[in-house]
Design a protein around this motif. Structure first.
Motif, PDB file in Angstrom:
ATOM      1  N   ALA A 225       0.804  -1.222   0.000  1.00  0.00           N
ATOM      2  CA  ALA A 225       0.000   0.000   0.000  1.00  0.00           C
ATOM      3  C   ALA A 225       0.837   1.273   0.000  1.00  0.00           C
ATOM      4  O   ALA A 225       0.435   2.286  -0.567  1.00  0.00           O
ATOM      5  CB  ALA A 225      -0.925   0.009   1.211  1.00  0.00           C
ATOM      6  N   HIS A 226       2.017   1.264   0.660  1.00  0.00           N
ATOM      7  CA  HIS A 226       2.789   2.482   0.833  1.00  0.00           C
ATOM      8  C   HIS A 226       3.736   2.714  -0.331  1.00  0.00           C
ATOM      9  O   HIS A 226       4.326   1.792  -0.861  1.00  0.00           O
ATOM     10  CB  HIS A 226       3.592   2.422   2.130  1.00  0.00           C
ATOM     11  CG  HIS A 226       2.728   2.588   3.347  1.00  0.00           C
ATOM     12  ND1 HIS A 226       2.185   3.776   3.722  1.00  0.00           N
ATOM     13  CD2 HIS A 226       2.331   1.675   4.267  1.00  0.00           C
ATOM     14  CE1 HIS A 226       1.473   3.616   4.831  1.00  0.00           C
ATOM     15  NE2 HIS A 226       1.554   2.343   5.173  1.00  0.00           N
ATOM     16  N   ALA A 227       3.927   3.931  -0.700  1.00  0.00           N
ATOM     17  CA  ALA A 227       4.864   4.318  -1.748  1.00  0.00           C
ATOM     18  C   ALA A 227       6.007   5.095  -1.130  1.00  0.00           C
ATOM     19  O   ALA A 227       5.908   5.604  -0.028  1.00  0.00           O
ATOM     20  CB  ALA A 227       4.153   5.169  -2.801  1.00  0.00           C
ATOM     21  N   GLN A 228       7.128   5.200  -1.874  1.00  0.00           N
ATOM     22  CA  GLN A 228       8.291   5.890  -1.364  1.00  0.00           C
ATOM     23  C   GLN A 228       7.999   7.373  -1.194  1.00  0.00           C
ATOM     24  O   GLN A 228       7.397   8.015  -2.041  1.00  0.00           O
ATOM     25  CB  GLN A 228       9.471   5.686  -2.339  1.00  0.00           C
ATOM     26  CG  GLN A 228      10.765   6.262  -1.864  1.00  0.00           C
ATOM     27  CD  GLN A 228      11.343   5.464  -0.730  1.00  0.00           C
ATOM     28  OE1 GLN A 228      11.019   4.306  -0.549  1.00  0.00           O
ATOM     29  NE2 GLN A 228      12.180   6.089   0.055  1.00  0.00           N
ATOM     30  N   SER A 229       8.450   7.961  -0.057  1.00  0.00           N
ATOM     31  CA  SER A 229       8.212   9.368   0.230  1.00  0.00           C
ATOM     32  C   SER A 229       9.115  10.242  -0.625  1.00  0.00           C
ATOM     33  O   SER A 229      10.086   9.793  -1.223  1.00  0.00           O
ATOM     34  CB  SER A 229       8.484   9.649   1.709  1.00  0.00           C
ATOM     35  OG  SER A 229       7.704   8.828   2.523  1.00  0.00           O
ATOM     36  N   SER A 230       8.811  11.537  -0.630  1.00  0.00           N
ATOM     37  CA  SER A 230       9.685  12.503  -1.262  1.00  0.00           C
ATOM     38  C   SER A 230      10.997  12.550  -0.505  1.00  0.00           C
ATOM     39  O   SER A 230      11.079  12.164   0.657  1.00  0.00           O
ATOM     40  CB  SER A 230       9.016  13.882  -1.266  1.00  0.00           C
ATOM     41  OG  SER A 230       7.792  13.829  -1.969  1.00  0.00           O
TER      42      SER A 230
ATOM     43  N   VAL B 109      17.390  11.676   1.067  1.00  0.00           N
ATOM     44  CA  VAL B 109      16.850  11.318   2.376  1.00  0.00           C
ATOM     45  C   VAL B 109      15.332  11.510   2.344  1.00  0.00           C
ATOM     46  O   VAL B 109      14.853  12.622   2.088  1.00  0.00           O
ATOM     47  CB  VAL B 109      17.464  12.186   3.487  1.00  0.00           C
ATOM     48  CG1 VAL B 109      16.871  11.814   4.839  1.00  0.00           C
ATOM     49  CG2 VAL B 109      18.979  12.039   3.504  1.00  0.00           C
ATOM     50  N   PRO B 110      14.533  10.461   2.581  1.00  0.00           N
ATOM     51  CA  PRO B 110      13.076  10.627   2.576  1.00  0.00           C
ATOM     52  C   PRO B 110      12.633  11.644   3.628  1.00  0.00           C
ATOM     53  O   PRO B 110      13.249  11.752   4.701  1.00  0.00           O
ATOM     54  CB  PRO B 110      12.556   9.222   2.911  1.00  0.00           C
ATOM     55  CG  PRO B 110      13.676   8.307   2.558  1.00  0.00           C
ATOM     56  CD  PRO B 110      14.937   9.068   2.827  1.00  0.00           C
ATOM     57  N   PHE B 111      11.574  12.388   3.319  1.00  0.00           N
ATOM     58  CA  PHE B 111      11.045  13.333   4.295  1.00  0.00           C
ATOM     59  C   PHE B 111      10.670  12.590   5.576  1.00  0.00           C
ATOM     60  O   PHE B 111      10.110  11.499   5.547  1.00  0.00           O
ATOM     61  CB  PHE B 111       9.809  14.051   3.745  1.00  0.00           C
ATOM     62  CG  PHE B 111      10.120  15.055   2.661  1.00  0.00           C
ATOM     63  CD1 PHE B 111      11.421  15.291   2.248  1.00  0.00           C
ATOM     64  CD2 PHE B 111       9.098  15.768   2.055  1.00  0.00           C
ATOM     65  CE1 PHE B 111      11.706  16.213   1.263  1.00  0.00           C
ATOM     66  CE2 PHE B 111       9.366  16.701   1.062  1.00  0.00           C
ATOM     67  CZ  PHE B 111      10.671  16.919   0.659  1.00  0.00           C
ATOM     68  N   GLY B 112      10.990  13.209   6.718  1.00  0.00           N
ATOM     69  CA  GLY B 112      10.665  12.596   7.998  1.00  0.00           C
ATOM     70  C   GLY B 112      11.541  13.154   9.106  1.00  0.00           C
ATOM     71  O   GLY B 112      12.371  14.047   8.878  1.00  0.00           O
ATOM     72  N   THR B 113      11.363  12.626  10.299  1.00  0.00           N
ATOM     73  CA  THR B 113      12.145  13.027  11.469  1.00  0.00           C
ATOM     74  C   THR B 113      13.053  11.869  11.874  1.00  0.00           C
ATOM     75  O   THR B 113      12.594  10.737  12.034  1.00  0.00           O
ATOM     76  CB  THR B 113      11.224  13.412  12.641  1.00  0.00           C
ATOM     77  OG1 THR B 113      10.402  14.520  12.239  1.00  0.00           O
ATOM     78  CG2 THR B 113      12.042  13.824  13.858  1.00  0.00           C
TER      79      THR B 113
ATOM     80  N   ARG C 139       8.980   1.669   3.754  1.00  0.00           N
ATOM     81  CA  ARG C 139       7.781   2.023   2.990  1.00  0.00           C
ATOM     82  C   ARG C 139       6.841   2.780   3.900  1.00  0.00           C
ATOM     83  O   ARG C 139       6.123   2.191   4.712  1.00  0.00           O
ATOM     84  CB  ARG C 139       7.087   0.770   2.457  1.00  0.00           C
ATOM     85  CG  ARG C 139       7.923  -0.055   1.506  1.00  0.00           C
ATOM     86  CD  ARG C 139       8.097   0.642   0.163  1.00  0.00           C
ATOM     87  NE  ARG C 139       8.862  -0.153  -0.768  1.00  0.00           N
ATOM     88  CZ  ARG C 139       9.143   0.210  -2.002  1.00  0.00           C
ATOM     89  NH1 ARG C 139       8.718   1.391  -2.454  1.00  0.00           N
ATOM     90  NH2 ARG C 139       9.864  -0.563  -2.797  1.00  0.00           N
ATOM     91  N   GLY C 140       6.869   4.091   3.787  1.00  0.00           N
ATOM     92  CA  GLY C 140       6.016   4.880   4.658  1.00  0.00           C
ATOM     93  C   GLY C 140       6.374   4.637   6.114  1.00  0.00           C
ATOM     94  O   GLY C 140       7.480   4.906   6.551  1.00  0.00           O
ATOM     95  N   ARG C 141       5.448   4.073   6.862  1.00  0.00           N
ATOM     96  CA  ARG C 141       5.664   3.808   8.285  1.00  0.00           C
ATOM     97  C   ARG C 141       6.207   2.412   8.562  1.00  0.00           C
ATOM     98  O   ARG C 141       6.446   2.050   9.707  1.00  0.00           O
ATOM     99  CB  ARG C 141       4.357   4.015   9.052  1.00  0.00           C
ATOM    100  CG  ARG C 141       3.786   5.422   8.907  1.00  0.00           C
ATOM    101  CD  ARG C 141       2.573   5.615   9.801  1.00  0.00           C
ATOM    102  NE  ARG C 141       2.002   6.945   9.635  1.00  0.00           N
ATOM    103  CZ  ARG C 141       2.462   8.040  10.228  1.00  0.00           C
ATOM    104  NH1 ARG C 141       3.518   7.942  11.012  1.00  0.00           N
ATOM    105  NH2 ARG C 141       1.890   9.200  10.032  1.00  0.00           N
TER     106      ARG C 141
END
Length: 760
Positions: free
Chosen positions: A32-37, A81-85, A441-443
């Motif tokens: 279901a999840h796609a790669q983040s920006s 680096v994918p967006f995130g913390t 993948r996402g979370r």
């Protein structure tokens, strides 16, 4: 089927069904999840006390397990680096890890300062087989860094780790001590080097040590509680993973030289290591040696307690952006005395050993142990060849990286009676392991892998306890994690098979499932509640199945049982953690219910001067906890460090299990003034009188210790002077987990000094 069996079958079905459902969730979430920006993260690393760039610093994005190094200008860069913390960690030899929380929502610049922080921050790779901070690990984890390892530079790993939260030492003298975690001993505590089995026999006997060169380690990671999912079905107590480092090629040569000496046992030793880069290749090596004499106690010297050790390693590696490997060889040789062992051999007066060990409240001088014309000592030799390699930072849609490990270990252990060889133990072992990191993948993130072992075990001589035996082991495992920022769910399973093929005795095969489900929930800022449920399947160990004969190392005439069943354990761990720049607090509580627990049960008869004991099975339960707190009374200047731990372990009929540590507490201060660090501490241990019928109680004690260090940091060098003054009041005390505690108290007053220079 009895009611108990039906209830247990239901619990097992519930655990397996839950894990099946959770694994299904993992599969559909991955689709279901796609790669983040993504964006670029860059920055500069400097020392806190001067605005100078620091090169050769290893910088890691912990959650992504991506690593790079700073250049000559102290700059680091991560692309895509994918967006995130994320937690970003900077590591330089000697300095504590510097960990900061960084949010990437576009191209980001973040500078880091290395500092002598009063509240320790650490990154661990053991708890989940990937990089994560200690605060985020589902399993309670402790990290001991290289400076503290040098301060505690003992011959054996058990001496080094004693008094870490939940960790005690089992011993038959200084050369044999081995960690005991939450009351679990033997193969229920795995001692690893760089995530692989060492191939020793330390788990089988109280007089066998572990061939680990403490001065060559970057850090030691201790995972408390069942680690059966990732490392082996027997690891109910936990894992001690000794880390040598060298995971990246340095930009410039780096290395260390250490010399140390001490009183109380006339200790002396030295060690050195280096790593030299040649483009993407790296050549490395290390070596050293040490010795201790017979150690002194407040009532005299314990004869035949000295040790000798020699070791060396050499290898090379290739480190590219996406691929790496290391090949190296290691040699370790040790000679150590086993105090009073000759008194328990068949040649001693029958029953003398038993009488001595049951003497209550009497000093060793009053026992009148006869002088031995010959002493028993052990000569251990281990040589091994290892391959580590893998891929990382992959752009593959399925995998972000993989790790492969292989090790061949040739281990020999000789029991010497004077100059004559009594018994020879041989253990040839080949182990391998592969871990595949799934693309985030996402979370959702996770990993899966396999692990195997082929072991050829043989004993020759007077103490031939078990027949020649071939053991084969194979396991497949998976671990997944769903991260919802304030709530994290981690779950996985392991299927493992063990096959024993002894000469002349029945073969045994065991195949079982272990699984766990854990959560971490953020209650409020910097505070987390962690819950973990585990189901563990453990096959009996070789010695439990097949031993038969006098075993001085465990002070028993052992009788194994080839018909032993598997152990099944259900456990619950609960932790509360709080961490900030000024303070950290952790409280852990645990309860383990173990069906068909294997233990040595004395029969009351005496054979060859030793108590006869049979490996038996019964239900058991372990419960207890650890509490630790670090608080900066004056930021970056004065730190309060306290801890307490307790374990209670009993059979279902309420009989206490043997050699369980007493209640212990530690109170310490850490004073920092520029390069100076001074750490006075007080250690309390309670009286242990909740004991197995054949044990003697052990009195409580209080110890006063003082550790200190002075560091001179330069652009490419760090000079470290350390001192460790122990048992300052010369207190007479005994370790309840020592096989010879009624004969030999612990070491008296002494001081250990060391000098280390590291270049980078």
């Amino acid at each position: 089927m009895s009611n108990i069996e039906r209830r247990f079958a239901f619990k097992l079905f519930f655990v397996r069904a839950s894990l099946l459902i959770l694994c299904s969730v993992t599969f559909f979430a991955a689709i279901a999840h796609a790669q983040s920006s993504s964006a670029t993260l860059r920055g500069r690393v400097t020392f806190e006390d001067r605005d100078e760039p620091v090169d050769n610093v290893t910088v890691t994005i912990v959650q992504l397990n991506r690593t790079t190094q700073t250049n000559a200008e102290g700059l680091y860069v991560f692309e895509n680096v994918p967006f995130g913390t994320y937690d970003v960690a900077a590591r330089l030899v000697r300095f504590p890890d510097r960990i900061v929380r960084v949010t990437v929502s576009g191209d980001t610049t973040f500078d880091l300062e290395l500092q002598l922080s009063t509240v320790r921050e650490n990154v661990t790779v053991t708890a989940s087989s990937t990089a994560e901070t200690v605060e985020e690990a589902i399993r309670p984890t402790t990290v001991v860094d290289s400076v503290e390892l040098t301060e505690r530079a003992h011959t054996s790993i058990g001496e080094v780790l004693e008094y870490q939260p939940g960790v005690a030492k089992r011993s038959f003298g200084p050369g044999t001590s081995r960690p005991v975690i939450r009351g679990f001993d033997g193969d229920r505590v795995l001692v690893l080097q760089d995530s692989l089995s060492i191939g020793s026999l330390g788990s089988q006997s109280g007089d066998h040590g572990e061939p680990i060169n403490v001065t060559d380690l970057e850090q030691v990671e201790i995972v408390r509680g069942p680690a059966t999912l990732l490392y082996g079905s027997s690891a109910i107590g936990g894992v001690v993973n000794t880390i040598t480092g060298r995971e990246t090629a340095p930009l410039e040569p780096r290395g260390y030289m250490t010399a140390y000496g001490g009183s109380g046992n006339r200790q002396a030793g030295a060690a050195a290591g280096f790593e030299i880069p040649f483009g993407k290749f790296s050549l490395f090596g290390s070596g050293g040696g040490g010795r201790t004499g017979d150690y002194r106690t407040p009532i005299g010297v314990v004869r035949n307690s000295g040790t000798r050790s020699y070791n060396g390693s050499a290898g090379f590696g290739y480190f590219a952006d996406k691929a790496y490997f290391k090949l190296y060889a290691n040699y370790d040789e040790r000679l150590y005395g086993v105090p009073f062992a000759a008194s328990f051999e068949g040649g001693a007066d029958e029953g003398m050993a038993v009488t001595s060990l049951r003497s209550r409240g009497r000093d060793v001088a009053a026992l009148q142990i006869p002088d031995q014309e010959e002493f028993i000592s052990l000569r251990m030799r281990r040589q091994n060849f290892r391959f580590n390699g893998g891929l990382r930072n992959l752009d593959n849609a399925f995998l972000s990286g993989l790790q492969l490990f292989a090790d061949y270990s040739d281990y020999e252990h000789r029991e010497l009676e004077g100059e004559e060889v009594g018994t020879i133990f041989n253990n040839d072992q080949f182990t391998y392991r592969g871990v595949f990191e799934l693309q985030r993948r996402g979370r959702l993130s996770g990993r899966f892998g396999f692990q195997g072992l082929h072991r050829d075990y043989e004993t020759i001589g007077e103490e031939t306890l078990a027949p020649p035996t071939v053991q084969n082991n194979f396991a497949a495992f998976g671990l997944q994690e769903l991260n919802f920022d304030r709530f994290v769910l981690q779950f996985g399973g392991r299927v493992e098979t063990n096959r024993y093929a002894p000469v002349g005795l029945p073969k045994r095969n065991f195949t079982g499932f272990s699984g766990s489900v854990g959560t971490r929930f953020q209650i409020f800022e910097n505070a987390n509640l962690v819950l973990n449920f585990s189901h563990s399947y453990r096959a009996p160990a070789l010695e439990e199945l097949y031993n038969f004969g006098p075993h001085v190392g465990n002070l028993t005439f052992e009788i194994g049982d080839p018909n032993l069943r598997r152990e099944l354990s259900n456990g619950l761990d609960v932790s509360f953690r709080y961490g900030s720049r000024r303070a950290s607090f952790e409280a852990n509580a645990y309860y383990y219910d173990i069906q068909d627990f294997v233990f040595l049960q004395p029969t009351g008869r005496v054979e060859d001067g030793l108590t006869e004991a049979v490996y038996s099975q019964a239900g058991s339960r372990f419960f207890g906890g650890e509490v630790g707190m670090n608080f900066a009374l004056v930021p970056n200047r004065l730190l309060l460090d306290t801890s307490i731990d307790y374990v209670n372990a009993r059979l279902d009929d309420d009989t206490p299990l043997p050699r369980i540590p007493p209640l212990r507490a530690r109170v310490g201060l850490e004073v920092i003034a520029k390069g100076f660090r001074v750490q006075p501490e007080v250690i309390f241990a309670g009286r242990q009188d909740d004991i197995f019928p054949t044990e003697t109680p052990t009195a409580g004690y209080t110890l006063f210790n003082l550790r200190g260090s002075y560091t001179i940091s330069q652009e490419h060098f760090a000079h470290i002077f350390t001192v460790n003054a122990f048992n300052l009041t010369d207190r007479l005390y005994r370790n309840h987990l020592s096989f010879i505690k009624d004969l030999a108290p612990e070491i008296g007053r002494g001081v250990r000094v060391a000098y280390t220079v590291r270049f980078f």
